[in-house]
Design a protein around this motif. Structure first.
Motif, PDB file in Angstrom:
ATOM      1  N   ILE A 143      -8.290   1.282   4.516  1.00 56.50           N
ATOM      2  CA  ILE A 143      -7.958   0.128   5.367  1.00 56.50           C
ATOM      3  C   ILE A 143      -6.462  -0.132   5.332  1.00 56.50           C
ATOM      4  O   ILE A 143      -5.812  -0.246   6.371  1.00 56.50           O
ATOM      5  CB  ILE A 143      -8.740  -1.128   4.933  1.00 56.50           C
ATOM      6  N   PHE A 144      -5.912  -0.230   4.138  1.00 57.92           N
ATOM      7  CA  PHE A 144      -4.507  -0.617   4.012  1.00 57.92           C
ATOM      8  C   PHE A 144      -3.558   0.539   4.311  1.00 57.92           C
ATOM      9  O   PHE A 144      -2.436   0.316   4.746  1.00 57.92           O
ATOM     10  CB  PHE A 144      -4.256  -1.257   2.655  1.00 57.92           C
ATOM     11  N   PHE A 145      -4.023   1.747   4.134  1.00 53.38           N
ATOM     12  CA  PHE A 145      -3.227   2.888   4.583  1.00 53.38           C
ATOM     13  C   PHE A 145      -3.043   2.790   6.103  1.00 53.38           C
ATOM     14  O   PHE A 145      -1.929   2.912   6.617  1.00 53.38           O
ATOM     15  CB  PHE A 145      -3.905   4.209   4.200  1.00 53.38           C
ATOM     16  N   CYS A 146      -4.144   2.545   6.813  1.00 55.64           N
ATOM     17  CA  CYS A 146      -4.092   2.454   8.284  1.00 55.64           C
ATOM     18  C   CYS A 146      -3.275   1.244   8.740  1.00 55.64           C
ATOM     19  O   CYS A 146      -2.418   1.378   9.629  1.00 55.64           O
ATOM     20  CB  CYS A 146      -5.506   2.362   8.856  1.00 55.64           C
ATOM     21  N   THR A 147      -3.531   0.085   8.138  1.00 57.26           N
ATOM     22  CA  THR A 147      -2.808  -1.115   8.587  1.00 57.26           C
ATOM     23  C   THR A 147      -1.314  -0.986   8.329  1.00 57.26           C
ATOM     24  O   THR A 147      -0.500  -1.357   9.175  1.00 57.26           O
ATOM     25  CB  THR A 147      -3.351  -2.396   7.924  1.00 57.26           C
ATOM     26  N   ASP A 148      -0.941  -0.440   7.177  1.00 57.98           N
ATOM     27  CA  ASP A 148       0.483  -0.274   6.855  1.00 57.98           C
ATOM     28  C   ASP A 148       1.161   0.694   7.829  1.00 57.98           C
ATOM     29  O   ASP A 148       2.277   0.445   8.281  1.00 57.98           O
ATOM     30  CB  ASP A 148       0.673   0.213   5.413  1.00 57.98           C
ATOM     31  N   GLU A 149       0.477   1.787   8.134  1.00 61.73           N
ATOM     32  CA  GLU A 149       1.039   2.767   9.083  1.00 61.73           C
ATOM     33  C   GLU A 149       1.241   2.127  10.452  1.00 61.73           C
ATOM     34  O   GLU A 149       2.296   2.284  11.072  1.00 61.73           O
ATOM     35  CB  GLU A 149       0.122   3.981   9.211  1.00 61.73           C
ATOM     36  N   LEU A 150       0.229   1.415  10.928  1.00 64.64           N
ATOM     37  CA  LEU A 150       0.310   0.822  12.263  1.00 64.64           C
ATOM     38  C   LEU A 150       1.358  -0.283  12.323  1.00 64.64           C
ATOM     39  O   LEU A 150       2.106  -0.386  13.293  1.00 64.64           O
ATOM     40  CB  LEU A 150      -1.063   0.302  12.697  1.00 64.64           C
ATOM     41  N   LEU A 151       1.429  -1.103  11.282  1.00 62.89           N
ATOM     42  CA  LEU A 151       2.463  -2.140  11.242  1.00 62.89           C
ATOM     43  C   LEU A 151       3.850  -1.519  11.146  1.00 62.89           C
ATOM     44  O   LEU A 151       4.810  -2.028  11.715  1.00 62.89           O
ATOM     45  CB  LEU A 151       2.226  -3.089  10.065  1.00 62.89           C
TER      46      LEU A 151
END
Length: 198
Positions: A143-151
């Motif tokens: 989850i946080f890998f994806c959110t960090d990348e997108l942000l």
């Protein structure tokens, strides 16, 4: 190669109404194949490929993955389907993360069409990842890998994709009991700040 064609054919025909019949064929294809690991990789790859363009079937594809994993484990079949899904998840996420280079020689409508294709694939990809997370087929760390990348990308398309991802995760992770809740609150705060001050 024959097994690959068979997997593709089954997934092409898959609907809720035909789920049980076609799923049984898919399971026998995976459990009975001599090159089982290869077939499992084909299933993971094809599920992600289909989800990027066929958004109406994303939940169905996630259900296939969860059921297939449970049946393979329950049948003592030696294969790590979750690992194969994770590998494909990472490949697909990175593939659809960066916007394509759109040829500036194309007219406006053709450029717009290329952008829409890109967004469609990106949104389908994260919705499948979100559904697999909800079904506990992937580790919540993703989850946080994806959110960090997108942000980190911060483009309009990346932020739209982030919103779709969070929406797909929904109530499955937005609970006070979930240990990752404080970090999820940070993501919400960052999104809110971006919405208020683009």
């Amino acid at each position: 190669e024959r097994s690959e064609r068979e997997v593709k054919s089954i997934l092409n025909k898959l609907t809720r109404e035909r789920f049980d019949t076609l799923y049984a064929k898919l399971l026998s294809c995976c459990a009975g194949a001599a090159a089982r690991a290869e077939v499992i990789n084909v299933v993971a790859r094809e599920v992600f490929a289909k989800a990027t363009t066929q958004h109406n079937y994303i939940e169905l594809y996630a259900d296939v993955c969860a059921k297939l994993h449970a049946d393979l484990v329950g049948g003592n079949v030696e294969v790590n389907f979750k690992r194969s899904l994770l590998d494909q998840c990472q490949r697909s996420f990175h593939l659809h993360l960066q916007p394509p280079r759109i040829d500036q020689c194309l007219d406006y409508e053709e450029q717009y069409e290329e952008l829409v294709k890109y967004k469609t694939k990106m949104l389908g990809n994260v919705r499948l990842i979100g559904n697999l997370l909800r079904l506990r087929m992937l580790s919540p760390k993703i989850i946080f890998f994806c959110t960090d990348e997108l942000l980190g990308i911060g483009s309009d398309e990346a932020l739209e994709t982030l919103c779709a991802f969070i929406d797909t995760l929904g109530a499955a992770f937005d609970t006070p009991e979930w240990p990752g809740r404080p970090r999820l609150e940070e993501v919400f705060a960052r999104v809110k700040n971006l919405a208020e001050d683009p």
